[in-house]
Write a protein that holds these residues in place. Sequence first.
Motif, PDB file in Angstrom:
ATOM      1  N   THR A   2      47.229  77.243  34.269  1.00 27.17           N
ATOM      2  CA  THR A   2      46.089  76.661  33.589  1.00 27.17           C
ATOM      3  C   THR A   2      46.500  76.195  32.198  1.00 27.17           C
ATOM      4  O   THR A   2      47.169  76.907  31.466  1.00 27.17           O
ATOM      5  N   ASP A   3      46.096  74.999  31.836  1.00 22.58           N
ATOM      6  CA  ASP A   3      46.358  74.458  30.510  1.00 22.58           C
ATOM      7  C   ASP A   3      45.327  75.051  29.557  1.00 22.58           C
ATOM      8  O   ASP A   3      44.123  74.842  29.717  1.00 22.58           O
ATOM      9  N   ALA A   4      45.773  75.784  28.547  1.00 21.99           N
ATOM     10  CA  ALA A   4      44.870  76.472  27.626  1.00 21.99           C
ATOM     11  C   ALA A   4      44.073  75.494  26.768  1.00 21.99           C
ATOM     12  O   ALA A   4      43.133  75.883  26.105  1.00 21.99           O
ATOM     13  N   ARG A   5      44.428  74.214  26.778  1.00 23.20           N
ATOM     14  CA  ARG A   5      43.725  73.231  25.958  1.00 23.20           C
ATOM     15  C   ARG A   5      42.523  72.612  26.666  1.00 23.20           C
ATOM     16  O   ARG A   5      41.754  71.915  26.039  1.00 23.20           O
ATOM     17  N   VAL A   6      42.377  72.845  27.960  1.00 20.52           N
ATOM     18  CA  VAL A   6      41.249  72.253  28.674  1.00 20.52           C
ATOM     19  C   VAL A   6      40.231  73.326  29.046  1.00 20.52           C
ATOM     20  O   VAL A   6      40.598  74.445  29.398  1.00 20.52           O
ATOM     21  N   PRO A   7      38.967  72.995  28.946  1.00 21.38           N
ATOM     22  CA  PRO A   7      37.924  73.954  29.300  1.00 21.38           C
ATOM     23  C   PRO A   7      37.890  74.230  30.802  1.00 21.38           C
ATOM     24  O   PRO A   7      38.361  73.434  31.606  1.00 21.38           O
ATOM     25  N   THR A   8      37.291  75.345  31.143  1.00 20.37           N
ATOM     26  CA  THR A   8      37.052  75.697  32.537  1.00 20.37           C
ATOM     27  C   THR A   8      35.562  75.551  32.799  1.00 20.37           C
ATOM     28  O   THR A   8      34.747  76.127  32.086  1.00 20.37           O
ATOM     29  N   ILE A   9      35.236  74.771  33.818  1.00 23.02           N
ATOM     30  CA  ILE A   9      33.850  74.585  34.222  1.00 23.02           C
ATOM     31  C   ILE A   9      33.653  75.312  35.539  1.00 23.02           C
ATOM     32  O   ILE A   9      34.431  75.154  36.468  1.00 23.02           O
ATOM     33  N   ASP A  63      33.718  77.692  30.150  1.00 17.37           N
ATOM     34  CA  ASP A  63      34.502  78.819  29.638  1.00 17.37           C
ATOM     35  C   ASP A  63      33.724  80.125  29.726  1.00 17.37           C
ATOM     36  O   ASP A  63      33.743  80.957  28.817  1.00 17.37           O
ATOM     37  N   GLY A  64      32.976  80.293  30.834  1.00 18.70           N
ATOM     38  CA  GLY A  64      32.252  81.528  31.076  1.00 18.70           C
ATOM     39  C   GLY A  64      30.887  81.622  30.424  1.00 18.70           C
ATOM     40  O   GLY A  64      30.138  82.552  30.680  1.00 18.70           O
ATOM     41  N   GLU A  65      30.528  80.669  29.570  1.00 19.68           N
ATOM     42  CA  GLU A  65      29.243  80.658  28.882  1.00 19.68           C
ATOM     43  C   GLU A  65      28.284  79.737  29.634  1.00 19.68           C
ATOM     44  O   GLU A  65      28.634  78.598  29.959  1.00 19.68           O
ATOM     45  N   GLN A  66      27.068  80.208  29.870  1.00 20.46           N
ATOM     46  CA  GLN A  66      26.106  79.388  30.604  1.00 20.46           C
ATOM     47  C   GLN A  66      25.724  78.160  29.796  1.00 20.46           C
ATOM     48  O   GLN A  66      25.332  78.249  28.634  1.00 20.46           O
ATOM     49  N   HIS A  67      25.870  77.009  30.426  1.00 21.83           N
ATOM     50  CA  HIS A  67      25.518  75.737  29.800  1.00 21.83           C
ATOM     51  C   HIS A  67      24.177  75.225  30.304  1.00 21.83           C
ATOM     52  O   HIS A  67      23.348  74.770  29.530  1.00 21.83           O
ATOM     53  N   SER A  68      23.953  75.281  31.606  1.00 24.98           N
ATOM     54  CA  SER A  68      22.716  74.726  32.147  1.00 24.98           C
ATOM     55  C   SER A  68      22.323  75.426  33.435  1.00 24.98           C
ATOM     56  O   SER A  68      23.131  76.102  34.062  1.00 24.98           O
ATOM     57  N   GLN A  69      21.066  75.234  33.787  1.00 31.92           N
ATOM     58  CA  GLN A  69      20.570  75.705  35.076  1.00 31.92           C
ATOM     59  C   GLN A  69      19.542  74.696  35.572  1.00 31.92           C
ATOM     60  O   GLN A  69      18.929  74.000  34.775  1.00 31.92           O
TER      61      GLN A  69
END
Length: 88
Positions: A2-9, A63-69
């Motif tokens: 995993t590239d640490a510079r890109v976010p995880t969705i 990155d593990g934080e809820q963005h939307s539902q």
Amino acid sequence: MTDARVPTITFLGKPGCHLCEEAEPVVREVAARHSAELSVLSILDDAALQQRFGELIPVVLIDGEQHSQWFVEAERLDAAVAAAAARR
């Protein structure tokens, strides 16, 4: 690796969910535009996710934080992913 510079969705949904079917292509497009890591999960495959999110799906985490539902707005998600990438 995993590239640490890109976010995880992370996209959480389930088969047969019409809101999920509408949101997933939007999430995939934004993830591709940012070269973000994308994980698509069904809450039916994980009892803890099913209990936590139940009828709140689709849910998008950055990155593990809820963005939307329920609904995913492409512009808002795009901005959030760009901001997450800038923080790295």
